[in-house]
Design a protein around this motif. Sequence first.
Motif, short mmCIF file in Angstrom:
data_model
loop_
_atom_site.label_atom_id
_atom_site.label_comp_id
_atom_site.label_asym_id
_atom_site.label_seq_id
_atom_site.Cartn_x
_atom_site.Cartn_y
_atom_site.Cartn_z
N MET A 132 0.83 -1.21 0.00
CA MET A 132 0.00 0.00 0.00
C MET A 132 0.87 1.26 0.00
O MET A 132 1.20 1.79 -1.04
CB MET A 132 -0.94 -0.01 1.20
CG MET A 132 -2.06 1.00 1.08
SD MET A 132 -3.37 0.72 2.29
CE MET A 132 -4.50 1.99 1.79
N LEU A 133 1.33 1.72 1.19
CA LEU A 133 2.23 2.87 1.24
C LEU A 133 3.67 2.40 1.35
O LEU A 133 4.00 1.62 2.24
CB LEU A 133 1.89 3.76 2.44
CG LEU A 133 2.78 5.00 2.60
CD1 LEU A 133 2.52 6.01 1.49
CD2 LEU A 133 2.57 5.65 3.96
N GLU A 134 4.50 2.88 0.44
CA GLU A 134 5.93 2.54 0.48
C GLU A 134 6.76 3.81 0.54
O GLU A 134 6.63 4.69 -0.30
CB GLU A 134 6.32 1.72 -0.75
CG GLU A 134 5.76 0.31 -0.76
CD GLU A 134 6.33 -0.52 -1.89
OE1 GLU A 134 7.46 -1.03 -1.73
OE2 GLU A 134 5.67 -0.63 -2.93
N ILE A 135 7.60 3.88 1.55
CA ILE A 135 8.57 4.96 1.70
C ILE A 135 9.94 4.34 1.49
O ILE A 135 10.35 3.46 2.25
CB ILE A 135 8.48 5.61 3.10
CG1 ILE A 135 7.06 6.10 3.38
CG2 ILE A 135 9.49 6.74 3.23
CD1 ILE A 135 6.83 6.52 4.82
N LYS A 136 10.64 4.79 0.45
CA LYS A 136 11.93 4.18 0.12
C LYS A 136 13.04 5.22 0.15
O LYS A 136 13.01 6.19 -0.59
CB LYS A 136 11.86 3.54 -1.28
CG LYS A 136 10.87 2.39 -1.40
CD LYS A 136 10.87 1.83 -2.82
CE LYS A 136 9.91 0.67 -2.98
NZ LYS A 136 9.89 0.14 -4.37
N HIS A 137 13.99 5.01 1.05
CA HIS A 137 15.22 5.81 1.13
C HIS A 137 14.93 7.31 1.20
O HIS A 137 15.60 8.13 0.56
CB HIS A 137 16.12 5.50 -0.06
CG HIS A 137 16.44 4.04 -0.20
ND1 HIS A 137 17.21 3.35 0.72
CD2 HIS A 137 16.07 3.12 -1.15
CE1 HIS A 137 17.29 2.09 0.35
NE2 HIS A 137 16.62 1.92 -0.76
N LEU A 138 13.92 7.68 1.99
CA LEU A 138 13.55 9.08 2.14
C LEU A 138 14.63 9.85 2.89
O LEU A 138 15.05 9.46 3.97
CB LEU A 138 12.21 9.18 2.89
CG LEU A 138 11.71 10.60 3.19
CD1 LEU A 138 11.36 11.33 1.90
CD2 LEU A 138 10.50 10.55 4.12
N THR A 139 15.04 10.96 2.30
CA THR A 139 16.04 11.83 2.92
C THR A 139 15.61 13.28 2.78
O THR A 139 15.21 13.72 1.69
CB THR A 139 17.43 11.65 2.29
OG1 THR A 139 17.87 10.29 2.49
CG2 THR A 139 18.45 12.58 2.91
N LYS A 140 15.64 14.01 3.89
CA LYS A 140 15.31 15.43 3.88
C LYS A 140 16.30 16.17 4.77
O LYS A 140 16.50 15.82 5.93
CB LYS A 140 13.89 15.66 4.40
CG LYS A 140 13.53 17.13 4.57
CD LYS A 140 13.57 17.90 3.26
CE LYS A 140 13.21 19.38 3.47
NZ LYS A 140 13.27 20.15 2.20
N THR A 141 16.92 17.21 4.21
CA THR A 141 17.92 17.98 4.94
C THR A 141 17.47 19.43 5.09
O THR A 141 16.94 20.03 4.14
CB THR A 141 19.27 17.95 4.18
OG1 THR A 141 19.68 16.60 4.01
CG2 THR A 141 20.35 18.70 4.96
N PHE A 142 17.67 19.97 6.28
CA PHE A 142 17.46 21.39 6.54
C PHE A 142 18.83 21.98 6.90
O PHE A 142 19.36 21.73 7.98
CB PHE A 142 16.48 21.61 7.70
CG PHE A 142 15.08 21.16 7.40
CD1 PHE A 142 14.23 21.95 6.64
CD2 PHE A 142 14.61 19.94 7.89
CE1 PHE A 142 12.92 21.54 6.37
CE2 PHE A 142 13.32 19.53 7.63
CZ PHE A 142 12.46 20.32 6.87
N GLY A 143 19.39 22.73 5.97
CA GLY A 143 20.73 23.24 6.19
C GLY A 143 21.72 22.09 6.25
O GLY A 143 21.82 21.29 5.32
N GLU A 144 22.44 21.99 7.37
CA GLU A 144 23.40 20.90 7.54
C GLU A 144 22.80 19.72 8.32
O GLU A 144 23.47 18.71 8.52
CB GLU A 144 24.64 21.42 8.29
CG GLU A 144 25.41 22.48 7.49
CD GLU A 144 26.66 22.93 8.22
OE1 GLU A 144 26.87 22.45 9.35
OE2 GLU A 144 27.42 23.75 7.66
#
Length: 234
Positions: free
Chosen positions: A1-13
């Motif tokens: 159903m829901l797949e999250i794969k290798h999620l990356t989120k950066t704020f600044g450093e």
Amino acid sequence: MLEIKHLTKTFGEKKAVDDLSIEIKSGEIYGFIGHNGAGKTTTLKSVCGIQSFDSGEITLDGVSVTADPLTFKKQIAYIPDNPDLYDFMTGIKYLNFIADIFGVGEKERRERIEKYADIFGLTADLAQPVGAYSHGMKQKLALISAWIHEPRMIIMDEPFVGLDPVASHKLKEMMREVCDAGGAIFFSTHVLDVAEKLCDKVAIIKEGKLIKSGTMEEVKGDASLEAAFLELEE
């Protein structure tokens, strides 16, 4: 159903979410746990398409939140930790506004509004402006609006905050009904005893990284979820 794969989120450093992969299947209530600032809200907002992310992929039944956001969002509902509603609207006007957005028919919306307003004891207050509502009443209105188009996936950030015990019990029943009908629930919470009793699966995140996930039994073992969480957080 829901797949999250290798999620990356950066704020600044700072990497708010670091190579996160989770799969939520039809029929599952999936709890998302972590300390403040662990990356839970960033993940949930990314899943809903209201927060961009640096890399990775998020799909619901194969539909990508970035490639086909409209189709994706039609199938979900999202309740943030502090619902920002339109205070100038009455409760009933707000619910009809949401129903209009999702194209819910007159008969269906009327039946669903009556059903869920009755469940949460909000019927008598729907004619009042949202600005006059207490925090708990606003939370109940947000929940009704999330259920009004019968989404397949409901995503919630700390949904039990501000709810009285009766409303919390009703919400748990509604969450299970969604899953029994083939949908799924993905929600964050700090109320670990609720998560332990309610969730089919759980994921623990720390500093943006997934540190453990699986069935409740796999994650907590012979201990309580609270004990397992505290041990993993050390």
